[in-house]
Design an enzyme around this catalytic site. Sequence first.
Site, mmCIF file in Angstrom:
data_model
loop_
_atom_site.group_PDB
_atom_site.id
_atom_site.type_symbol
_atom_site.label_atom_id
_atom_site.label_comp_id
_atom_site.label_asym_id
_atom_site.label_seq_id
_atom_site.Cartn_x
_atom_site.Cartn_y
_atom_site.Cartn_z
ATOM 1 C CG ASP A 205 -1.907 1.077 1.272
ATOM 2 O OD1 ASP A 205 -2.721 1.105 0.333
ATOM 3 O OD2 ASP A 205 -1.903 1.903 2.197
ATOM 4 C CD GLU A 257 15.535 -13.587 4.827
ATOM 5 O OE1 GLU A 257 14.608 -14.044 5.541
ATOM 6 O OE2 GLU A 257 16.118 -12.521 5.088
#
Length: 548
Positions: A205, A257
């Site tokens: 956002d 990751e």
Amino acid sequence: MSSAAAPWWRSAVIYQVYIRSFADGNGDGVGDIAGLRSRLPYLKSLGVDAIWINPWYKSPMADHGYDVADFREIDPLFGTVAEAERLIEEAHEHGIRVIPDIVPNHTSDQHAWFRAALAAGPGSPERDRYVFRPGRGPDGSEPPNNWVSSFGGPAWTRLPDGDWYLHLFAPEQPDLNWQHPEVRAEFESVLRFWFSRGVDGFRIDVAHGLIKHPELPDLPPRRAPVEGQPARHVDHPHWDRDEVHDIYRGWRKVADEFPGDRCFVAEAWADTPERLAAYVRRDGLHTAFNFDFLMSTWDPKELRTVIDDSLAMLGSVGAPATWVLSNHDVVRHPSRYGRPSPARRWVANDTYRAEGPLDFGLGTRRARAAALLMLALPGGAYVYQGEELGLPEVEDLPESALQDPIWERSGHTQRGRDGCRVPIPWSGRTAPYGFSPDDATAAPWLPQPAHWAEFSAAAQTGDATSMLELYRRALRLRRATPALGDSTLTWLDAPEGVLAFRREPGFVCVVNLSAEPCPLPGHTAVLLSSGPVEGGVLAPDQAAWLAV
Ligand code: NOJ
């Protein structure tokens, strides 16, 4: 899809779930995770690759969840973290990926950090995680600068202790200070919290708003865009500042990751396609919404320019384009396209309403053609819930029902965005049209129009002429057609007002935006069309997919 090895997000069709209006499982009149889980088979049969879910975190709902009080909790209105985990698993079983919203620009004023900041007082380290400043003027009673809230009114609120705090949106949404290392660390930890629960990415956002000019200078006087001149970037004290990309380089490392192709999509408003492309460089975010496409009017030149500029700029940094026609912040596009004025009118407000009579039949024909255009363009696409049902903007919500903070903040001069957020009609002849269960204890949180039975998913299912069946067929064909998804396009010569392009191998999309019927180029089959194609001729405001 062009290559089996390409990450899914380069060509995905992502369905936007505005959760409070999608499906209500517990009968309280507000959509929730239980409702969403019950509709996964619908989404699978529609043929989407992923869902983006608007904020579902714990929130006082001053801006319907964009005011987050705890990023690691689900709001009880929507369910629990355990239910969210089940939803993610079940969606994956249906072959659907899950992308929640993340709201890093601000928190709720009920977030533990903001409460601590209020309690700790002026000059405290707790206040440093937000943007607190003394006021101007001899007694500090003037706001620190002239910034304005996107929802209307000043972007600053003064506390009884004399300090002012910044909120680019509602006062209940204080802006975070992204120069603070704890803010950075906290959001990376929140990303890991949800990535480890299986989410496939995040919609970010206000991705362009996080970094503010360190001196918080006044906004310069606004210069209106000059008609016919290309857009240009203007340095702004709080939008799209260069330093924001450093944050996203960190986020990219977090995503990397985790196994699988996790991805970010930026809600970034940038002045130019070049500035937008900066968000999706290889070490940054993966994709960004293409608001130029959404804001384009039904005009062949404007659309072609937007398509060319988007493909060129995003292509230059190796990012796929994305295409979007509607979302929870803008007037639904059949209503936009059914209005006579060509002016840009994407916000649901009084200006929009005053622009003349609505020809909804015209808007719907154009929306059908626009869907085929969007789904044939290179890259990914977004479908806002209810768009596949051809829902109109609800323009006559009673004032007493309006809930968007824009309505209050604008002093009741702008109705805001509720008209595109009305709960979805699923089945039946009367409200709540299957949105809530039969034994619901409350009416839908926004009233549904009396004539919405014809738009319900059940009413449209099996009707070959319906919007729903058009989307189903288009999405099925898109999956089955190697030419569609990521890669490039080649424009074909076409009559004035007609957009025609080729995708390899062997696919052509033609969209007739002129007032005249146009002959289709040579083809071996009409794969799909937005309306009847007779005698090899495409009527105005129609589109066709051809095998060539
Ligand atoms: C953009 C969101 O799409 C909108 O709905 C929200 O009100 C603002 N950001 C503030 O978070």
